[in-house]
Design a protein around this motif. Structure first.
Motif, PDB file in Angstrom:
ATOM      1  N   GLU C 222      16.048  40.342  79.836  1.00 21.59           N
ATOM      2  CA  GLU C 222      15.348  41.058  78.780  1.00 21.59           C
ATOM      3  C   GLU C 222      15.927  42.455  78.604  1.00 21.59           C
ATOM      4  N   GLU C 223      16.102  43.158  79.728  1.00 23.16           N
ATOM      5  CA  GLU C 223      16.657  44.502  79.632  1.00 23.16           C
ATOM      6  C   GLU C 223      18.046  44.481  78.985  1.00 23.16           C
ATOM      7  N   PHE C 224      18.869  43.535  79.410  1.00 23.16           N
ATOM      8  CA  PHE C 224      20.211  43.488  78.849  1.00 23.16           C
ATOM      9  C   PHE C 224      20.176  43.264  77.348  1.00 23.16           C
ATOM     10  N   SER C 225      19.281  42.400  76.912  1.00 21.19           N
ATOM     11  CA  SER C 225      19.266  42.085  75.478  1.00 21.19           C
ATOM     12  C   SER C 225      18.871  43.313  74.652  1.00 21.19           C
ATOM     13  N   HIS C 226      17.997  44.145  75.205  1.00 22.47           N
ATOM     14  CA  HIS C 226      17.668  45.390  74.496  1.00 22.47           C
ATOM     15  C   HIS C 226      18.854  46.352  74.503  1.00 22.47           C
ATOM     16  N   ARG C 227      19.498  46.471  75.642  1.00 19.35           N
ATOM     17  CA  ARG C 227      20.624  47.396  75.744  1.00 19.35           C
ATOM     18  C   ARG C 227      21.788  46.967  74.836  1.00 19.35           C
ATOM     19  N   ARG C 228      22.024  45.667  74.780  1.00 21.12           N
ATOM     20  CA  ARG C 228      23.096  45.169  73.916  1.00 21.12           C
ATOM     21  C   ARG C 228      22.793  45.453  72.449  1.00 21.12           C
ATOM     22  N   LYS C 229      21.547  45.231  72.060  1.00 21.12           N
ATOM     23  CA  LYS C 229      21.158  45.486  70.671  1.00 21.12           C
ATOM     24  C   LYS C 229      21.331  46.965  70.331  1.00 21.12           C
ATOM     25  N   ARG C 230      20.862  47.837  71.217  1.00 17.89           N
ATOM     26  CA  ARG C 230      20.970  49.284  70.972  1.00 17.89           C
ATOM     27  C   ARG C 230      22.423  49.745  70.904  1.00 17.89           C
ATOM     28  N   GLY C 231      23.288  49.034  71.593  1.00 20.16           N
ATOM     29  CA  GLY C 231      24.701  49.391  71.567  1.00 20.16           C
ATOM     30  C   GLY C 231      25.415  48.821  70.347  1.00 20.16           C
ATOM     31  N   GLY C 232      24.686  48.043  69.537  1.00 15.77           N
ATOM     32  CA  GLY C 232      25.309  47.454  68.351  1.00 15.77           C
ATOM     33  C   GLY C 232      26.208  46.285  68.694  1.00 15.77           C
ATOM     34  N   HIS C 233      25.938  45.629  69.827  1.00 14.55           N
ATOM     35  CA  HIS C 233      26.799  44.525  70.256  1.00 14.55           C
ATOM     36  C   HIS C 233      26.141  43.162  70.097  1.00 14.55           C
ATOM     37  N   LEU C 234      24.985  43.123  69.429  1.00 15.42           N
ATOM     38  CA  LEU C 234      24.370  41.823  69.183  1.00 15.42           C
ATOM     39  C   LEU C 234      24.894  41.308  67.846  1.00 15.42           C
ATOM     40  N   LEU C 235      25.684  40.267  67.939  1.00 21.80           N
ATOM     41  CA  LEU C 235      26.390  39.744  66.781  1.00 21.80           C
ATOM     42  C   LEU C 235      25.485  38.802  65.991  1.00 21.80           C
ATOM     43  N   SER C 236      25.407  38.965  64.682  1.00 23.36           N
ATOM     44  CA  SER C 236      24.590  38.017  63.923  1.00 23.36           C
ATOM     45  C   SER C 236      25.226  36.622  63.941  1.00 23.36           C
ATOM     46  N   LYS C 237      26.504  36.556  63.692  1.00 22.04           N
ATOM     47  CA  LYS C 237      27.180  35.257  63.761  1.00 22.04           C
ATOM     48  C   LYS C 237      27.681  35.025  65.186  1.00 22.04           C
ATOM     49  N   GLY C 238      26.720  34.803  66.065  1.00 23.74           N
ATOM     50  CA  GLY C 238      26.987  34.777  67.498  1.00 23.74           C
ATOM     51  C   GLY C 238      27.966  33.691  67.911  1.00 23.74           C
ATOM     52  N   ARG C 239      28.092  32.690  67.082  1.00 27.25           N
ATOM     53  CA  ARG C 239      29.008  31.604  67.449  1.00 27.25           C
ATOM     54  C   ARG C 239      30.452  32.080  67.571  1.00 27.25           C
ATOM     55  N   LEU C 240      30.758  33.227  66.963  1.00 29.59           N
ATOM     56  CA  LEU C 240      32.098  33.786  67.131  1.00 29.59           C
ATOM     57  C   LEU C 240      32.450  33.887  68.603  1.00 29.59           C
TER      58      LEU C 240
END
Lengths: 354, 354, 354, 354
Positions: C222-240
């Motif tokens: 959970e913590e990682f997913s928040h940190r990744r989002k805040r860093g702008g690293h959560l990709l919308s087209k995640g399949r890339l």
């Protein structure tokens, strides 16, 4: 019958082909490759001016990095109450700016207007260093409710902002759709209207994962390059971005894609409005429709295989209310939305509405 | 005729004497001294419970450090639209929390109410990790408009907050005034009502520069001590804070000081309301008065040597409007405000009003 | 004759083909797609254990995000004096951790050893909250000088670290090369040896831009997913990301690629060592060679079209010195380095050396 | 027999008296009071130049805030391996600078020298944006081992730093002791020697809690005032700081206090060196002594009521080693250390040594 979002479709064939071409051989890393250089040149040509451009992976990174070059950590950034940067990007803007503040200055509906800025300045006294001073305005084009700011509207907002010492950031996740909708030149609703930094999104409109941060005021290049590196957004194989943007911009491909998406939204609009019990919350100007319909109809459509999201009522026009048995949904079309897809959905809606 | 603020008067004699006493000799540093230990013990006695307390220099440091222990950087903190933490502390909360967000949930007037919380949760969907989740509620006691939250009101807010998984922070810059006004026990409007962390301010009410961050839920001590050190708020000669708090709390001195300030506000109130053309924006419950009066009268009072600040009209009750020739001012009384001071001001106002 | 870096070659054909396949159709966004799910499953299979994995774009993002889950902002992270996280990632680790500190505990040469840890703890007293406490150790596999940590060496370091309360992070930008060099199971030099978080890089070894952050201790998701989002690293087209990792891991493709790169390094090694005046600073274990050669020879090779970087003498073994007319260069081979490329370079070197 | 630290004694009588005087009446808040103004004027007089000065509570706050005005978050700050900012202030510098990096460039012993700077630049290549660029040098005066930098030494360091584009920060927690030791003008070892920002500490030498951040290069005032506010270090009753500095600086009081402390250190030195088995690690130049003595003697002294700290052997001169039965302790004298105190300690040491 897929209308959930324009970010869940892959890249266009042309973008993928350019990427495949660029993949061959060795090139200098970190964006010093030929593909990236050509992409930046293409941006200059597209916008008809000199500019500094940087590629990053996501809209959140683009917006947050751009804003971090406009404000100090003790400043504020004014935006719409439903702005994507405020609602949908966690606290990434705070992270990248070192703790600057986002301040919504409008209600939840409509577009930003000069009167929102004026009202904010009328009620906000700033005594340094106690109060946070506004130093940037952020506009989303196309807006969160699918409306498009005209060149005149952008110019008025920029003028009001600049007059108060604010820089202007444009979140252009759907900038292509706005240009296609207005039939204008990209410059008309960006630098010519006073925008200082544009985050131009390719991802939602035919890219795989590519956003360009474009500075029309030169001089931020060095700072941006440090901020991008610290954020982990400096790609070693930089041609990944360069190739996407090159393929996307060449021969007006990007506007063709956006025009198609807008066209399918219009096609949906004209079919849906003829169905009793269905009305639109906002005019359809780009590729998003905000549709008010009976709850039962929405449920039946989902059961029939249609894919869309329910939407936040706070974004309805101030004078629009939902009846107890009504709900609000959002439909988004993309470059990949087919006629058949639209027609099936509309036929199904017509069928189920009666 | 000084009514600008309660933070521009020195410390009370008793506080200064305790400080002078504590100054003698050598003691362990960094708060491990006898004065600090006794001050914490006195806090336990005052609140009738076990607690963890830390001393810092300013209200801004106290509030920001306290909040940083309640939320992660991707969370939001709900507060009143005129909250001091939102309006008057630059972006210190963002700095200390690592970029968490302050979200105003009320209008500019009145106090926070449970309905504000309920409205916020009704209109706010949170999908992790895209949207920022609210994890703390901040209440100011006494409130920014001089009103006091009753024990029942605090309890209702805390219950609503806890029910949603939020911790409750109380900005108690004028907590002493609130206790004196309510005639209650300090516990009644803090931990017994559900407050998790109280920032108890001595500075505005007889201290020199001393705020206590009091955790009623144990377990934050280690984290807080690191955060305080990193903020540069760990004092080597810690007795400076210990002695102030000890002198301030002993023998009910703090409530005597606050009671005096409140009494002078009441004295102002009764004299001013008998003057034609003057009305109060809010009832007077603690030591602040928000006075609506003719612009000309305000100017004449200033010319006659009265000292006070004009105030933000956005904090007026929703149904109160100013006439074109009216203005809003704030008068603040303190432990040092004399009868003579009050009476001279009221006489002058009466005189100039006619 | 390209030996500059392994990050300036495109993706392998197989990775590109998988990406092209994954590009078709619509999928759920943000990593909830089938490709990403299959890639995580493949990681579990590859490592023979349950794990939590997240994909990001760059090694800098992977390392910094991983470290931010291991330490608080007041902690320290121990590493080699030439660690990539310390030398080549700007201050990204500080950015993501909120200001934790990197502390080099070795000299510039060789690999990290248990004695470096022991020495650090012997000379470092920590009194909270004044001194920063070490809470993580970072190891680079393969190391910055091209050496590979054996399973036993990793285990010893992890044991020493854990015994002191430190978590262990492994920067696995060239983890594939290390596995191929050792001929071991991926588990042997990661979780079985005590590594808590592995940043597994595909980019340098056949990926386009994809790194996996793998937590072997569950609970950070959970913590990682928040940190990744805040860093702008959560990709919308995640399949890339999902598609790259799937294509890369399937059928041992990743180890084949790494084995090829290592093999070409060995080929270079045996040819070069037979040339008079050339010696190797370190044994060649993975895909990097650190070559000491006459300055004139290096210059001639560059003139002849060879591409490589000069290298930092501080990374030489403590007992190795350069003669006045000698210099140090680095040669890197990749999955795409051809026999012909190697042979031409060696022939040229032989030729020019005489 | 108290020699633990100079920060565990109260304020001097004179400082307390000035504070008591300043406490009377009302004044403008936030440092706009007469006491603060006079204190800044006194600083200008003391340093014989125009300057910008800000008061804060602690040395940690002063140093971190000062450094945050000199570097961007992607820069590095060079310092001594035993620098207080590196060892004893948690990660406050990282917090305030937004994540810049402290880089030790010396060994643990001695003072910083130009050769340390030169060595750093010789071994450190910086390619933007990958590597962190050094933009500031921090010097501690008096140094961590009690030595004093001469005016010439400071000037040489500043020249070397400026020549490389670095600003120079001086941590002057014991600046008064250095001035008293050198018998120079304050300007000689600060701005005239090239120091850009001096953190002048009063706390350790007769203040209660007061440090001045002094910018000799004008132009940082606005930024500093925002940073101080965000850190919670802007005091509402600003005269607390103004009065302390005024009382401390007037009539050379500060140098008298420092001279006394230095004198008592010298008195200790001459008595101790005549005792067999005792030797000094470093010459005694200011108010700290680093004493090598038999373990048994140290233990006996503690048992006899002497108070001092054992010290880090890493700070010993490179050519000094401790015998197995020896230990290193630190003795600190202060403005309040009496002859009697010193003499009792020395007599006791002499007595127990035999």
């Amino acid at each position: 019958m897929y209308f959930r979002s324009d970010n869940q479709t892959g890249a266009s064939d042309r973008v993928m082909e350019t990427l495949a071409m660029a993949n061959r051989g060795t090139t200098p890393g970190y964006g010093d490759d030929e593909w990236s250089t050509r992409a930046v040149d293409m941006l200059k040509e597209t916008f008809g001016c000199d500019l500094e451009a940087f590629f990053v992976l996501t809209g959140t990174a683009a917006n947050s990095l751009a804003l971090s070059c406009l404000v100090d950590p003790w400043h504020s950034i004014l935006c719409h109450a439903k702005a994507h940067i405020l609602r949908d990007e966690s606290t990434a803007p705070e992270f990248y700016t070192g703790g600057a503040r986002l301040v919504p200055i409008s209600g939840g509906d409509g577009k930003l207007e000069v009167r929102h800025l004026e009202h904010y300045f009328r009620i906000t006294e700033v005594h340094a260093p106690h109060n946070s001073l506004a130093k940037a305005l952020s506009i989303t084009q196309a807006a969160e409710n699918g409306l498009v700011y005209s060149a005149g509207e952008v110019a008025s907002l920029c003028e009001a902002a600049h007059g108060r010492g604010l820089s202007v950031h444009m979140d252009g996740a759907r900038f292509a759709n706005a240009v296609a909708a207005l039939g204008c030149m990209p410059a008309d609703i960006s630098w010519k209207a006073g925008v200082d930094v544009l985050c131009l999104g390719a991802t939602k409109n035919g890219g795989l994962a590519a956003e360009a941060v474009i500075f029309f005021r030169k001089g931020s290049a060095e700072e941006f390059s440090h901020r991008r590196k610290r954020g982990g957004h400096l790609l070693s194989k930089g041609r990944l971005f360069g190739a996407q943007f090159l393929g996307w911009l060449q021969d007006g491909h990007w506007l063709e894609l956006a025009g198609h998406a807008n066209g399918q939204a219009a096609r949906l609009f004209s079919a849906l409005t003829s169905i009793p019990g269905i009305r639109l919350a906002w005019p359809v100007q780009a590729n998003e429709l905000f549709v008010i319909l009976p709850v039962r109809l929405a449920e039946r459509l989902l059961s029939a295989g249609a894919e869309f999201y329910g939407w936040d009522r706070g974004s309805l026009p101030a004078d629009t209310t939902l009846a107890a048995d009504e709900t609000l949904i959002r439909l988004v079309t993309s470059f990949a939305t087919s006629d058949e897809n639209v027609d099936r959905f509309c036929a199904k809606a017509k069928d189920l509405a009666t």
